[in-house]
Design an enzyme around this catalytic site. Structure first.
Site, PDB file in Angstrom:
ATOM      1  N   CYS A 285     -10.257  -4.923   1.973  1.00 55.83           N
ATOM      2  CA  CYS A 285     -11.238  -3.986   2.040  1.00 55.83           C
ATOM      3  C   CYS A 285     -12.537  -3.713   0.765  1.00 55.83           C
ATOM      4  O   CYS A 285     -12.306  -4.653  -0.206  1.00 55.83           O
ATOM      5  CB  CYS A 285     -10.812  -2.407   2.120  1.00 55.83           C
TER       6      CYS A 285
ATOM      7  N   GLU B 179      -3.394  -4.826  -2.446  1.00 58.69           N
ATOM      8  CA  GLU B 179      -4.186  -5.439  -3.529  1.00 58.69           C
ATOM      9  C   GLU B 179      -4.182  -4.806  -4.823  1.00 58.69           C
ATOM     10  O   GLU B 179      -3.825  -5.458  -5.962  1.00 58.69           O
ATOM     11  CB  GLU B 179      -5.457  -5.871  -2.984  1.00 58.69           C
TER      12      GLU B 179
ATOM     13  N   CYS C 194     -11.117  -2.871  -2.647  1.00 57.76           N
ATOM     14  CA  CYS C 194     -10.425  -3.929  -3.262  1.00 57.76           C
ATOM     15  C   CYS C 194     -11.195  -5.297  -3.846  1.00 57.76           C
ATOM     16  O   CYS C 194     -10.959  -5.786  -4.742  1.00 57.76           O
ATOM     17  CB  CYS C 194      -9.177  -4.500  -2.266  1.00 57.76           C
TER      18      CYS C 194
ATOM     19  N   CYS D 150      -4.281   0.767  -2.163  1.00 58.66           N
ATOM     20  CA  CYS D 150      -4.186  -0.544  -1.322  1.00 58.66           C
ATOM     21  C   CYS D 150      -3.170  -1.399  -1.777  1.00 58.66           C
ATOM     22  O   CYS D 150      -2.987  -1.330  -3.274  1.00 58.66           O
ATOM     23  CB  CYS D 150      -5.343  -1.149  -1.117  1.00 58.66           C
TER      24      CYS D 150
ATOM     25  N   ASN E 154       1.016  -1.394  -0.120  1.00 53.12           N
ATOM     26  CA  ASN E 154      -0.009   0.034   0.016  1.00 53.12           C
ATOM     27  C   ASN E 154       0.694   1.478  -0.127  1.00 53.12           C
ATOM     28  O   ASN E 154       2.028   1.252   0.513  1.00 53.12           O
ATOM     29  CB  ASN E 154      -1.046  -0.088   1.160  1.00 53.12           C
TER      30      ASN E 154
ATOM     31  N   GLU F 144       0.530   5.793   0.262  1.00 57.34           N
ATOM     32  CA  GLU F 144      -0.318   6.704   0.704  1.00 57.34           C
ATOM     33  C   GLU F 144       0.509   8.004   0.360  1.00 57.34           C
ATOM     34  O   GLU F 144       1.602   8.190   0.449  1.00 57.34           O
ATOM     35  CB  GLU F 144      -0.479   6.720   2.209  1.00 57.34           C
TER      36      GLU F 144
END
Ligand code: THU
Length: 265
Positions: free
Chosen positions: A218, A187, A221, A185, A173, A175
């Site tokens: 999540c 994935e 995802c 993310c 991930n 950010e």
């Protein structure tokens, strides 16, 4: 030695255009690719990956910047397979926290950065020693969390994607500090890497939430996995062996698909 090899900008453009062929664009039917260059001459490219839920679309530039972040490299130039939008120029500035200028409509360079000299692609693919097993893939996802760039959450997640030929790529991930909405993310970064590297249909997607062995993909995802890896096994690291193995359909029953969407028809 080839006569008159293409100059740096043209080579970077060529990589952006080539990766556009790997785009997933069933809604716009407008393939886009982006290539980012590092000071070392290394480069990475990514295609646009659309989703039936449009806001979950991963733009080519967002994908390329996410791959760059997991590679720990700072871009000094970026080429698109079409002219950059204002939003893409802003994304470059926000992502790298510095000014960029347009050297051409489809080429941005970081102010003060060196002139682009394009070398070798940053390698994305790897293989596990045979026989391929889910525990090995889960361990790889766990290790991939080291590549996370998480200034906002300090919550590292690792992922890996495997195709039917046993080729793998990893992701983590990433950010943007101060703007939580434009990162990716783990994935999704791994799915970008898989498309960028030209992997075949996804056989397995592995995910490891290092700080929360109970963590699972999540909702966002799950929606992206349902579209880009519908037939995959999803392997979730649980802190113990064996990992949990599930499917996109079990993770997201009654998913919103693109079958009934007709854009630009
Ligand atoms: N995160 C993932 O990478 N995968 C998930 O499925 C859950 C959330 C990341 C996103 C963000 O960087 C951090 O975890 C906190 O949400």
């Amino acid at each position: 030695m080839p006569q008159n090899p293409p100059a740096g900008p043209d080579r970077l453009r060529g990589h952006a255009q080539a990766v556009a062929a790997r785009a997933h664009v069933p809604y716009s039917r407008a393939p886009v690719g982006a290539a980012v260059l590092f000071e070392s001459g290394g480069w990475l490219a990514a295609p646009r990956l659309e989703n039936a839920s449009f806001p979950l679309t991963i733009s080519a530039l967002q994908g390329a910047l996410a791959l760059a972040a997991t590679a720990g490299a700072a871009p000094v130039a970026a080429a698109l397979s079409r002219p950059l939008t204002r939003g893409e120029r802003a994304l470059l500035e926000d992502w790298t926290d510095g000014p960029w200028r347009l050297a051409a409509p489809d080429l941005a360079v970081r102010e003060g950065g060196a002139a682009p000299v394009v070398g070798a692609a940053v390698r994305l693919t790897l293989r596990l020693p045979p026989p391929p097993d889910v525990a090995g893939g889960a361990a790889l996802a766990l290790a991939a969390a080291d590549r996370a760039h998480v200034p906002a959450s300090d919550f590292a997640v690792g992922a890996a994607v495997e195709d039917g030929e046993g080729q793998l790529v990893v992701g983590a991930n990433v950010e943007l500090d101060g703007d939580w909405s434009r990162g990716l993310c783990a994935e999704r970064t791994a799915l970008v890497a898989a498309r960028a590297a030209g992997l075949g249909p996804v056989r397995r997607l592995y995910v490891a939430c290092v700080r929360a062995p109970g963590g699972t993909p999540c909702g966002g995802c799950r929606q992206v996995i349902a579209e880009l890896a519908p037939d995959a096994e999803v392997v979730v690291w649980r802190g113990t062996d064996p990992p949990e193995v599930t499917t996109p359909a079990a993770l997201l029953p009654a998913a919103f698909g693109g079958e009934r969407l007709s854009v630009g028809q």
